[in-house]
Design a protein around this motif. Structure first.
Motif, PDB file in Angstrom:
ATOM      1  N   UNK A  13     -20.612 -72.193  -6.357  1.00 36.67           N
ATOM      2  CA  UNK A  13     -20.005 -71.732  -7.602  1.00 36.67           C
ATOM      3  C   UNK A  13     -21.024 -71.035  -8.491  1.00 36.67           C
ATOM      4  N   UNK A  14     -22.261 -71.515  -8.460  1.00 36.64           N
ATOM      5  CA  UNK A  14     -23.312 -70.865  -9.253  1.00 36.64           C
ATOM      6  C   UNK A  14     -23.574 -69.454  -8.739  1.00 36.64           C
ATOM      7  N   UNK A  15     -23.623 -69.306  -7.431  1.00 38.72           N
ATOM      8  CA  UNK A  15     -23.835 -67.972  -6.850  1.00 38.72           C
ATOM      9  C   UNK A  15     -22.687 -67.042  -7.203  1.00 38.72           C
ATOM     10  N   UNK A  16     -21.458 -67.571  -7.228  1.00 41.61           N
ATOM     11  CA  UNK A  16     -20.294 -66.757  -7.579  1.00 41.61           C
ATOM     12  C   UNK A  16     -20.376 -66.308  -9.035  1.00 41.61           C
ATOM     13  N   UNK A  17     -20.803 -67.212  -9.931  1.00 44.86           N
ATOM     14  CA  UNK A  17     -20.936 -66.843 -11.340  1.00 44.86           C
ATOM     15  C   UNK A  17     -22.003 -65.759 -11.512  1.00 44.86           C
ATOM     16  N   UNK A  18     -23.102 -65.903 -10.798  1.00 46.64           N
ATOM     17  CA  UNK A  18     -24.186 -64.927 -10.910  1.00 46.64           C
ATOM     18  C   UNK A  18     -23.734 -63.538 -10.487  1.00 46.64           C
ATOM     19  N   UNK A  19     -22.829 -63.495  -9.536  1.00 48.39           N
ATOM     20  CA  UNK A  19     -22.353 -62.215  -8.994  1.00 48.39           C
ATOM     21  C   UNK A  19     -21.563 -61.409 -10.030  1.00 48.39           C
ATOM     22  N   UNK A  20     -20.907 -62.095 -10.987  1.00 46.00           N
ATOM     23  CA  UNK A  20     -20.137 -61.444 -12.057  1.00 46.00           C
ATOM     24  C   UNK A  20     -19.092 -60.472 -11.502  1.00 46.00           C
ATOM     25  N   UNK A  21     -18.390 -60.936 -10.477  1.00 46.96           N
ATOM     26  CA  UNK A  21     -17.380 -60.074  -9.850  1.00 46.96           C
ATOM     27  C   UNK A  21     -15.962 -60.506 -10.182  1.00 46.96           C
ATOM     28  N   UNK A  22     -15.801 -61.772 -10.616  1.00 44.36           N
ATOM     29  CA  UNK A  22     -14.457 -62.271 -10.912  1.00 44.36           C
ATOM     30  C   UNK A  22     -13.815 -61.463 -12.028  1.00 44.36           C
ATOM     31  N   UNK A  23     -12.524 -61.109 -11.819  1.00 46.23           N
ATOM     32  CA  UNK A  23     -11.705 -60.403 -12.804  1.00 46.23           C
ATOM     33  C   UNK A  23     -12.194 -58.990 -13.094  1.00 46.23           C
ATOM     34  N   UNK A  24     -13.006 -58.430 -12.219  1.00 44.39           N
ATOM     35  CA  UNK A  24     -13.361 -57.020 -12.358  1.00 44.39           C
ATOM     36  C   UNK A  24     -12.220 -56.153 -11.834  1.00 44.39           C
ATOM     37  N   UNK A  25     -12.241 -54.876 -12.189  1.00 48.95           N
ATOM     38  CA  UNK A  25     -11.168 -53.961 -11.796  1.00 48.95           C
ATOM     39  C   UNK A  25     -11.224 -53.674 -10.293  1.00 48.95           C
ATOM     40  N   UNK A  26     -10.072 -53.329  -9.707  1.00 48.90           N
ATOM     41  CA  UNK A  26     -10.064 -52.923  -8.293  1.00 48.90           C
ATOM     42  C   UNK A  26     -10.931 -51.677  -8.094  1.00 48.90           C
ATOM     43  N   UNK A  27     -11.506 -51.566  -6.903  1.00 50.87           N
ATOM     44  CA  UNK A  27     -12.298 -50.381  -6.557  1.00 50.87           C
ATOM     45  C   UNK A  27     -11.831 -49.829  -5.220  1.00 50.87           C
ATOM     46  N   UNK A 158     -22.864 -56.798  -1.866  1.00 48.63           N
ATOM     47  CA  UNK A 158     -24.294 -56.662  -2.187  1.00 48.63           C
ATOM     48  C   UNK A 158     -24.527 -55.450  -3.094  1.00 48.63           C
ATOM     49  N   UNK A 159     -23.810 -54.355  -2.816  1.00 45.13           N
ATOM     50  CA  UNK A 159     -23.926 -53.166  -3.661  1.00 45.13           C
ATOM     51  C   UNK A 159     -23.448 -53.464  -5.079  1.00 45.13           C
ATOM     52  N   UNK A 160     -22.372 -54.245  -5.192  1.00 47.98           N
ATOM     53  CA  UNK A 160     -21.893 -54.650  -6.524  1.00 47.98           C
ATOM     54  C   UNK A 160     -22.970 -55.435  -7.265  1.00 47.98           C
ATOM     55  N   UNK A 161     -23.623 -56.352  -6.529  1.00 47.90           N
ATOM     56  CA  UNK A 161     -24.667 -57.154  -7.189  1.00 47.90           C
ATOM     57  C   UNK A 161     -25.821 -56.268  -7.654  1.00 47.90           C
ATOM     58  N   UNK A 162     -26.177 -55.294  -6.808  1.00 48.23           N
ATOM     59  CA  UNK A 162     -27.266 -54.383  -7.183  1.00 48.23           C
ATOM     60  C   UNK A 162     -26.884 -53.594  -8.428  1.00 48.23           C
ATOM     61  N   UNK A 163     -25.614 -53.147  -8.453  1.00 46.18           N
ATOM     62  CA  UNK A 163     -25.160 -52.390  -9.620  1.00 46.18           C
ATOM     63  C   UNK A 163     -25.184 -53.254 -10.879  1.00 46.18           C
ATOM     64  N   UNK A 164     -24.764 -54.518 -10.738  1.00 46.37           N
ATOM     65  CA  UNK A 164     -24.810 -55.440 -11.880  1.00 46.37           C
ATOM     66  C   UNK A 164     -26.255 -55.626 -12.338  1.00 46.37           C
TER      67      UNK A 164
END
Length: 754
Positions: A13-27, A158-164
């Motif tokens: 769950x901590x890794x998921x929070x760090x990713x900051x992907x939840x509730x982002x817009x579709x791509x 991984x690309x999303x994480x890099x962008x974040x």
């Protein structure tokens, strides 16, 4: 409802929070991934699902309206817990899921397959899954494709994480006044400037890194352009010149070769800037987008290339068709389409295994690609179906010639290990000029792809229904024939549904005594006006396997019912004979259905004969046919070979199958005594039956001359209009009015020949 929880749930769950992907817009890239996953399995639903503490949330979805569900009902709990591919073939039969509301209600899950998604190989934060509403089992090829697609989705995460990280770094850099260096480090972006007065350049450290140069003196403008491939330099030079002379900003994506010879993909941009002192300079950035470009290429290949064969897939084929159709070919050349289907490919998979089947598909695809002209386009549309699109075909004969060459190429043996596999194909051809003309004559506004595809598919169907292994070009008569077939099938299905399919019976007569020994049940349809239609109105339906199977099922039940009634009424009829189609004989339940029917109506096996035609013996699984007939014969049911002497007659059938009766086709009975060949054939068949101790029935006896001739040749039994036309069950009982002193039914000498 409980669900499995991974041991490292807190870390997960901590890794998921760090990713900051939840509730982002579709791509579009994630959406393309689920589209491809659904296409691989030909399934309606595919998801990229992230599992939060109390919910599962869908970053990408196909075929589902909701964007999240509560976690306790998520199938994906098992996927991330198992840490490997997880598959449910039939959810209602699985104790873990049969009460799950996603199974008992929308979306009515039956099949599920998912793979966990992890950035470090240990912490599963999400899953890529495919869902279907029918039970099934994934093939090895589908699983392999899903696992490859998983790597693409992980790369997207991984690309999303890099962008974040990059956005976070950019924010911090602004606060600290170090924007340029931070963005360069995190985003692989280098900055540069060009003084337009002296044409000197300045590069940031990251620009040197992208070029794989030592960070000392940047090269000149010409030296910098030299890093680009020769075919790209003119475009870049013109963009720089327009920016310098006209102030036109530019952005170009292009291939790029570093000082060490490594190929990269970069995005270069520039714009004109004027300082407070009036000096003009060109400033810009160069961004290494190699990873992004490779991901895009991988996604494109996944969407457009068939992973097994390496040629284009269905989606790519339709896109190519639309592209070529938008630019009409020069007259008089026309576009043509070849639809190719491998014959009996299922038997290759079943007999040699799926690896052999995959090799056959790959080899056939390569042979097609190598045989077609350079301007042609080929694709695998799915399964064992291929297509070839020709842009410039002078006439139909040219397309047919190519199709003939493809038949030869595909038919060459394929070596798989120590075995040699034989293949063949059927090809349907259609030409756009004909397709357009047919649509115009039908009053349709648009001509082209749909008509061309439909016509080539109809031509292919025609080949497969008429022996396979050949080429057929579409002609309007094919549509007419298929329309007649469609009407015949519709007629039969409605008759069955409304109880209007009924057996009519024709006596089988002992030619010496003229006593009725049995009857053959013949299918008839009672129309709304109470008239009766014979097979001339629906014979095409007899060649459609599912329809033939239904006809046989109904006829068997009704014939047994009528025969039981006759016995109850005291009619002395030895047996009732019913026809069995190839589809019926191949049914797993046929023997069981026959025996249950006899028992239900209180009949013995000797009361029934099964009539088959020789085409039943020619199927690839003829051993299964032999097994069914032998088991029927062992129960005491008679087996008759109908229309003997026509079609695919072979003495080996009499030797290898439990036949106890042969029926001579009426085409040989007509002209007896007048046509020497017919006489010789009938004589030979009767003699053959006697020598093998088989009953012989001559069909189609219509006059006394034929009867006398048949009897003189030694045939024991006969049937035909001389004795009686087919009658319904009540008429047959009434017809049997000629009792002799022994109490058996005797066919009258007259009165039944019209």
């Amino acid at each position: 409802m409980s669900f499995p929880i991974p041991r490292n749930e807190i870390e997960r769950l901590a890794a998921l929070r760090t990713l900051k992907i939840l509730d982002t817009d579709p791509t579009s890239d994630f959406d393309a991934a689920v589209e491809m996953a659904a296409a691989i399995f030909d399934a309606p639903i595919a998801l990229v699902s992230f599992l939060d503490q109390t919910r599962q949330w869908f970053k990408a979805k196909k075929g589902l309206e909701v964007s999240q569900t509560c976690r306790e009902i998520a199938f994906c709990n098992h996927t991330i817990f198992e840490n490997r591919l997880f598959q449910v073939e039939d959810a209602p039969r699985d104790e873990r899921f049969r009460r799950n509301p996603l199974v008992t209600g929308e979306p009515n899950i039956r099949f599920y397959i998912g793979v966990p998604l992890s950035l470090d190989g240990q912490t599963n934060i999400a899953s890529l899954c495919v869902i279907d509403t029918v039970p099934r089992r994934a093939t090895a090829n589908q699983i392999a494709q899903l696992l490859r697609l998983r790597e693409v989705v992980i790369s997207l995460i991984r690309t999303h994480r890099i962008a974040i990280d990059a956005r976070t770094a950019e924010k911090d850099a602004r606060q600290r006044g170090k924007l340029l260096s931070q963005v360069e480090r995190m985003s692989k972006i280098g900055a540069w400037s060009l003084d337009m007065d002296n044409l000197t350049t300045q590069w940031s450290p990251r620009t040197f890194e992208i070029h794989e140069l030592e960070a000392d003196q940047p090269p000149s403008l010409d030296g910098a352009i030299a890093f680009y491939p020769e075919h790209e330099r003119e475009r870049l030079t013109e963009a720089v010149r327009n920016c310098m002379e006209q102030g036109l900003a530019y952005q170009i994506e292009t291939d790029f070769v570093t000082a060490r010879g490594n190929r990269r993909r970069v995005r270069s941009s520039g714009e004109l800037e004027q300082g407070e002192d009036g000096r003009k300079s060109l400033i810009g950035i160069v961004e290494d987008i190699t990873a992004q470009h490779e991901h895009e290429q991988q996604m494109w290949r996944a969407a457009h290339i068939d992973t097994l064969t390496g040629i284009a897939n269905r989606r790519s084929f339709h896109e190519e068709f639309r592209r070529r159709q938008a630019a009409p070919p020069p007259a008089p050349e026309q576009m043509a389409l070849l639809m190719i289907d491998l014959d009996d490919f299922k038997d290759i998979n079943d007999g040699h295994g799926h690896l052999a089947g995959d090799q056959v598909l790959s080899t056939v695809a390569a042979r097609i690609a190598n045989a077609i002209p350079p301007d042609a386009f080929c694709a695998r549309l799915g399964g064992d179906e291929f297509a070839v699109l020709l842009s410039s075909v002078a006439d139909v004969a040219s397309a047919e010639d190519l199709a003939g060459q493809l038949i030869e190429e595909i038919g060459r043996p394929i070596v798989h290990g120590a075995r040699t596999i034989s293949t063949s194909a059927s090809i349907g051809v259609a030409r756009q000029g004909q397709a357009n003309a047919d649509q115009a004559s039908a009053g349709e506004d648009s001509a082209g792809k749909d008509s061309l595809f439909a016509q080539s598919d109809l031509a292919l169907y025609h080949v497969k229904q008429n022996g396979r292994g050949g080429v057929k070009t579409y002609e309007p008569a094919i549509t007419d024939a298929l329309e007649e077939r469609r009407r015949a099938i519709a007629l039969v299905r409605s008759a069955i549904a409304e109880g209007r399919l009924e057996p009519h019976y024709q006596p089988i007569v002992d030619l010496k005594t003229r006593k009725m020994r049995g009857v053959e049940a013949l299918a008839r349809i009672r129309n709304a006006d109470d008239t009766v239609s014979g097979p001339a109105r629906f014979w095409q339906a007899l060649h459609e396997p599912q329809c033939a199977h239904e006809i046989d099922r109904v006829m068997l039940e009704l014939a047994l019912r009528d025969f039981a009634r006759w016995k109850h009424e005291g009619c002395d009829i030895g047996f009732v004979s019913v026809n069995a189609s190839s589809a019926c004989i191949h049914s797993d339940t046929y023997l069981e259905r026959v025996m249950e029917g006899l028992a239900r109506h209180g009949l013995s096996p000797s009361d029934l004969k099964i009539e088959v035609v020789e085409g039943v013996f020619l199927d690839e699984d003829s051993n299964d046919v032999r097994d069914v007939l032998e088991r029927l014969s062992a129960e005491g049911i008679g087996i008759a070979l109908d229309d003997f002497g026509t079609g695919f007659a072979s003495l080996s059938h009499l030797r290898d199958y439990p036949i106890d009766c042969i029926k001579i086709d009426k085409s040989f009975v007509i002209g007896l005594g007048e046509n020497e060949n017919n006489t010789a054939i009938v004589n030979a068949l009767v003699s053959l039956g006697k020598s093998m101790n088989l009953s012989v029935v001559a069909e189609g006896i219509e006059n006394e001359g034929q009867l006398d001739f048949i009897a003189a040749l030694g045939s024991q039994f006969g049937q035909g209009y001389l004795f009686s036309r087919p009658m319904n069950a009540t008429q047959l009982a009434e017809f049997a009015t000629g009792r002799d002193h022994a109490g058996s039914w005797t066919v009258p000498d007259t009165g039944s020949r019209t």
